[in-house]
Design a protein around this motif. Sequence first.
Motif, PDB file in Angstrom:
ATOM      1  N   TYR A 278       0.826  -1.207   0.000  1.00  0.00           N
ATOM      2  CA  TYR A 278       0.000   0.000   0.000  1.00  0.00           C
ATOM      3  C   TYR A 278       0.863   1.261   0.000  1.00  0.00           C
ATOM      4  O   TYR A 278       0.572   2.242  -0.695  1.00  0.00           O
ATOM      5  CB  TYR A 278      -0.937  -0.007   1.216  1.00  0.00           C
ATOM      6  N   ARG A 279       1.923   1.243   0.792  1.00  0.00           N
ATOM      7  CA  ARG A 279       2.825   2.399   0.843  1.00  0.00           C
ATOM      8  C   ARG A 279       3.486   2.638  -0.508  1.00  0.00           C
ATOM      9  O   ARG A 279       3.551   3.761  -1.007  1.00  0.00           O
ATOM     10  CB  ARG A 279       3.888   2.192   1.915  1.00  0.00           C
ATOM     11  N   LEU A 280       3.978   1.571  -1.119  1.00  0.00           N
ATOM     12  CA  LEU A 280       4.653   1.685  -2.407  1.00  0.00           C
ATOM     13  C   LEU A 280       3.695   2.149  -3.503  1.00  0.00           C
ATOM     14  O   LEU A 280       4.042   2.996  -4.335  1.00  0.00           O
ATOM     15  CB  LEU A 280       5.283   0.340  -2.780  1.00  0.00           C
ATOM     16  N   LYS A 281       2.493   1.633  -3.478  1.00  0.00           N
ATOM     17  CA  LYS A 281       1.527   2.012  -4.504  1.00  0.00           C
ATOM     18  C   LYS A 281       1.088   3.464  -4.344  1.00  0.00           C
ATOM     19  O   LYS A 281       0.985   4.207  -5.327  1.00  0.00           O
ATOM     20  CB  LYS A 281       0.310   1.082  -4.451  1.00  0.00           C
ATOM     21  N   SER A 282       0.830   3.889  -3.103  1.00  0.00           N
ATOM     22  CA  SER A 282       0.365   5.262  -2.877  1.00  0.00           C
ATOM     23  C   SER A 282       1.433   6.287  -3.216  1.00  0.00           C
ATOM     24  O   SER A 282       1.123   7.434  -3.544  1.00  0.00           O
ATOM     25  CB  SER A 282      -0.085   5.431  -1.424  1.00  0.00           C
ATOM     26  N   HIS A 283       2.696   5.878  -3.153  1.00  0.00           N
ATOM     27  CA  HIS A 283       3.791   6.779  -3.498  1.00  0.00           C
ATOM     28  C   HIS A 283       4.284   6.570  -4.927  1.00  0.00           C
ATOM     29  O   HIS A 283       5.359   7.039  -5.300  1.00  0.00           O
ATOM     30  CB  HIS A 283       4.949   6.611  -2.516  1.00  0.00           C
ATOM     31  N   LEU A 284       3.518   5.850  -5.719  1.00  0.00           N
ATOM     32  CA  LEU A 284       3.767   5.691  -7.162  1.00  0.00           C
ATOM     33  C   LEU A 284       5.067   4.968  -7.477  1.00  0.00           C
ATOM     34  O   LEU A 284       5.758   5.286  -8.450  1.00  0.00           O
ATOM     35  CB  LEU A 284       3.731   7.058  -7.861  1.00  0.00           C
ATOM     36  N   PHE A 285       5.387   3.944  -6.670  1.00  0.00           N
ATOM     37  CA  PHE A 285       6.507   3.070  -7.014  1.00  0.00           C
ATOM     38  C   PHE A 285       6.029   1.835  -7.775  1.00  0.00           C
ATOM     39  O   PHE A 285       6.843   1.123  -8.361  1.00  0.00           O
ATOM     40  CB  PHE A 285       7.261   2.642  -5.752  1.00  0.00           C
ATOM     41  N   CYS A 286       4.745   1.610  -7.763  1.00  0.00           N
ATOM     42  CA  CYS A 286       4.184   0.499  -8.512  1.00  0.00           C
ATOM     43  C   CYS A 286       2.714   0.783  -8.790  1.00  0.00           C
ATOM     44  O   CYS A 286       2.121   1.704  -8.216  1.00  0.00           O
ATOM     45  CB  CYS A 286       4.332  -0.824  -7.750  1.00  0.00           C
ATOM     46  N   ALA A 287       2.143  -0.003  -9.681  1.00  0.00           N
ATOM     47  CA  ALA A 287       0.728   0.144 -10.029  1.00  0.00           C
ATOM     48  C   ALA A 287       0.139  -1.226 -10.310  1.00  0.00           C
ATOM     49  O   ALA A 287       0.838  -2.146 -10.751  1.00  0.00           O
ATOM     50  CB  ALA A 287       0.567   1.045 -11.248  1.00  0.00           C
ATOM     51  N   GLY A 288      -1.148  -1.359 -10.025  1.00  0.00           N
ATOM     52  CA  GLY A 288      -1.856  -2.595 -10.360  1.00  0.00           C
ATOM     53  C   GLY A 288      -2.603  -2.415 -11.667  1.00  0.00           C
ATOM     54  O   GLY A 288      -2.014  -2.019 -12.678  1.00  0.00           O
ATOM     55  N   GLU A 289      -3.899  -2.659 -11.615  1.00  0.00           N
ATOM     56  CA  GLU A 289      -4.695  -2.485 -12.829  1.00  0.00           C
ATOM     57  C   GLU A 289      -4.857  -1.012 -13.196  1.00  0.00           C
ATOM     58  O   GLU A 289      -5.291  -0.693 -14.308  1.00  0.00           O
ATOM     59  CB  GLU A 289      -6.069  -3.134 -12.633  1.00  0.00           C
ATOM     60  N   ASP A 290      -4.510  -0.121 -12.267  1.00  0.00           N
ATOM     61  CA  ASP A 290      -4.653   1.322 -12.500  1.00  0.00           C
ATOM     62  C   ASP A 290      -3.372   1.929 -13.079  1.00  0.00           C
ATOM     63  O   ASP A 290      -3.028   3.081 -12.794  1.00  0.00           O
ATOM     64  CB  ASP A 290      -5.005   2.023 -11.194  1.00  0.00           C
ATOM     65  N   LEU A 291      -2.655   1.185 -13.897  1.00  0.00           N
ATOM     66  CA  LEU A 291      -1.369   1.643 -14.426  1.00  0.00           C
ATOM     67  C   LEU A 291      -1.488   2.992 -15.134  1.00  0.00           C
ATOM     68  O   LEU A 291      -0.672   3.894 -14.931  1.00  0.00           O
ATOM     69  CB  LEU A 291      -0.786   0.596 -15.387  1.00  0.00           C
ATOM     70  N   GLU A 292      -2.504   3.167 -15.971  1.00  0.00           N
ATOM     71  CA  GLU A 292      -2.646   4.405 -16.732  1.00  0.00           C
ATOM     72  C   GLU A 292      -2.853   5.595 -15.792  1.00  0.00           C
ATOM     73  O   GLU A 292      -2.265   6.665 -15.980  1.00  0.00           O
ATOM     74  CB  GLU A 292      -3.833   4.294 -17.695  1.00  0.00           C
ATOM     75  N   VAL A 293      -3.659   5.397 -14.755  1.00  0.00           N
ATOM     76  CA  VAL A 293      -3.889   6.459 -13.773  1.00  0.00           C
ATOM     77  C   VAL A 293      -2.592   6.789 -13.035  1.00  0.00           C
ATOM     78  O   VAL A 293      -2.257   7.966 -12.818  1.00  0.00           O
ATOM     79  CB  VAL A 293      -4.980   6.049 -12.772  1.00  0.00           C
ATOM     80  N   ALA A 294      -1.840   5.757 -12.657  1.00  0.00           N
ATOM     81  CA  ALA A 294      -0.575   5.968 -11.952  1.00  0.00           C
ATOM     82  C   ALA A 294       0.415   6.742 -12.819  1.00  0.00           C
ATOM     83  O   ALA A 294       1.128   7.633 -12.340  1.00  0.00           O
ATOM     84  CB  ALA A 294       0.026   4.635 -11.526  1.00  0.00           C
ATOM     85  N   LEU A 295       0.464   6.421 -14.113  1.00  0.00           N
ATOM     86  CA  LEU A 295       1.364   7.135 -15.023  1.00  0.00           C
ATOM     87  C   LEU A 295       0.948   8.588 -15.176  1.00  0.00           C
ATOM     88  O   LEU A 295       1.798   9.486 -15.249  1.00  0.00           O
ATOM     89  CB  LEU A 295       1.386   6.440 -16.389  1.00  0.00           C
ATOM     90  N   GLN A 296      -0.350   8.856 -15.215  1.00  0.00           N
ATOM     91  CA  GLN A 296      -0.830  10.229 -15.319  1.00  0.00           C
ATOM     92  C   GLN A 296      -0.479  11.024 -14.061  1.00  0.00           C
ATOM     93  O   GLN A 296      -0.082  12.194 -14.142  1.00  0.00           O
ATOM     94  CB  GLN A 296      -2.338  10.241 -15.563  1.00  0.00           C
ATOM     95  N   LYS A 297      -0.608  10.395 -12.882  1.00  0.00           N
ATOM     96  CA  LYS A 297      -0.236  11.062 -11.634  1.00  0.00           C
ATOM     97  C   LYS A 297       1.261  11.356 -11.605  1.00  0.00           C
ATOM     98  O   LYS A 297       1.692  12.442 -11.204  1.00  0.00           O
ATOM     99  CB  LYS A 297      -0.621  10.192 -10.440  1.00  0.00           C
ATOM    100  N   THR A 298       2.062  10.375 -12.032  1.00  0.00           N
ATOM    101  CA  THR A 298       3.509  10.573 -12.075  1.00  0.00           C
ATOM    102  C   THR A 298       3.869  11.709 -13.013  1.00  0.00           C
ATOM    103  O   THR A 298       4.706  12.567 -12.695  1.00  0.00           O
ATOM    104  CB  THR A 298       4.215   9.280 -12.528  1.00  0.00           C
ATOM    105  N   ALA A 299       3.225  11.739 -14.186  1.00  0.00           N
ATOM    106  CA  ALA A 299       3.499  12.790 -15.164  1.00  0.00           C
ATOM    107  C   ALA A 299       3.133  14.161 -14.615  1.00  0.00           C
ATOM    108  O   ALA A 299       3.858  15.148 -14.812  1.00  0.00           O
ATOM    109  CB  ALA A 299       2.733  12.513 -16.455  1.00  0.00           C
ATOM    110  N   ALA A 300       2.011  14.250 -13.895  1.00  0.00           N
ATOM    111  CA  ALA A 300       1.579  15.537 -13.327  1.00  0.00           C
ATOM    112  C   ALA A 300       2.588  16.038 -12.298  1.00  0.00           C
ATOM    113  O   ALA A 300       2.942  17.223 -12.279  1.00  0.00           O
ATOM    114  CB  ALA A 300       0.203  15.385 -12.695  1.00  0.00           C
TER     115      ALA A 300
END
Length: 481
Positions: A52-74
């Motif tokens: 949970y910690r790693l995912k919330s800090h954008l070190f990994c993504a599950g099925e929400d990969l596209e959303v995670a990439l958009q957050k990282t890009a922002a």
Amino acid sequence: MNGYTLLPFQFGRAGRDEMLLVGESGDFLFLSEAAFRKFVHHELTETDEDFYRLKSHLFCAGEDLEVALQKTAARYRTRKSFLREFTSLHMLVVTLRCNQRCRYCQVSCAEKDAAMYDMDRETAVRAVEMIFRSPTKHPKVEFQGGEPLLNWDTVTTAVLKAEELAAEQRKKVSFVLCTNLTAVTRDQLEFCREHDMVISTSLDGGRTLHDACRRDRQGRGTYDAFMEKLALAREVLGPDRVGALMTTTAFSLNHLKDVVDEYVRQGMDGIFIRALNPYGFAAEEAASLGYGMERFVEKYLEALEYIIELNKKVFFPEHFATLLFSRILSPFATGFVDLQSPAGAGISGVIYDFDGSVFPADEARMLARMGDRHFCLGNVKTDTYEAVFAGEKLRNLTRGACLETTFPCAFCVFQAYCGTDPVRNYLETGSEVRNMANSPFCIRHKGIMTGLFDILRRADDVTMDIIWSWITGNPGLVRRV
């Protein structure tokens, strides 16, 4: 076995059994070595707290990969937002003359009566006109020297022209006057007050430390004269409009706590513990003034711990640590030119020499003073804005000054917070691009950032409140004892 995707990050050891992870957009986490190994081998389950910690800090993504990439890009766009304010800091060297001869003077200042080193008013007007071609809505004009008070007519001409163009273009211009203060008059200070000009001056510590290097043309210490004029400047402008910097030499390296105490006694709003730069007179006196960068890091971190403890009683930030903590704990750009990627030289800050020559950084101008004009971008008298700022020289400089594509910096755990110095690289190696490992620049910044992350790793609530009070400029975040 688990279906999560690793997102880009760098990592390094942060203790005996702990790892530091830093993501592409600057988010960081401390993770046990055992959890780190499970993470990179895709052995964490979705119910693990570390997942949970790693995912919330954008070190990994599950099925929400596209959303995670958009957050990282922002977040990445926010971190690089300094690029939108193209060249917001403009430094004008209105004279090389100075009434002092400080032992570490980086520009090898000229004699007090050497008027051939003055910027004339026509050149100043041309420089200001070039400044207002920059797309930034908030240009900052910084007057440097030598001692700019010795060419006051040019300073006032530039201020009035800048205010005229700012009104025409609906921009907000700000002014900084870099002065040793010892020659300042009440009339000059009143002009500064009327035009909302901030003063940046120099104080190296108490009388003994200050006078060790900061001397007048007759070799006498300047501490008493400085204190007299500091009181006058505060009387006219108010204490919040006068700030000071110090330069660490071999004389003060082992006495940084004493320097801090002097700054507190004098009511300064904080301190920037600055290392010696190897230019001008400082290069000539390196044997007596210099020190190893590892030693500087050690003493800097000792002083920082002292300052943090001091902040339990009084609000007093260390400004360099504040810049780095802000980069580490927030996604926002700090505008600090020395630690940007691509390098801030030319694209965040630029300097106009007394003769109208344009350089991408103050260090490049200092290098020219030492006889090497490699970094000169042009001249306000002969070249257009486009020729200077869209020319091949600045393009090439910027192209080669990106940590993300430079070995070994691209793989360093601190890459997201660091920068590069092509001018310093050129001075030390003859090339703007170099392997930064074991360079003085790298030793200093990697050592300091290692220390800052160790502070964060050990920090209790009070320490975190102190750090956030520095970042936000809000003393009320800390309950003083």
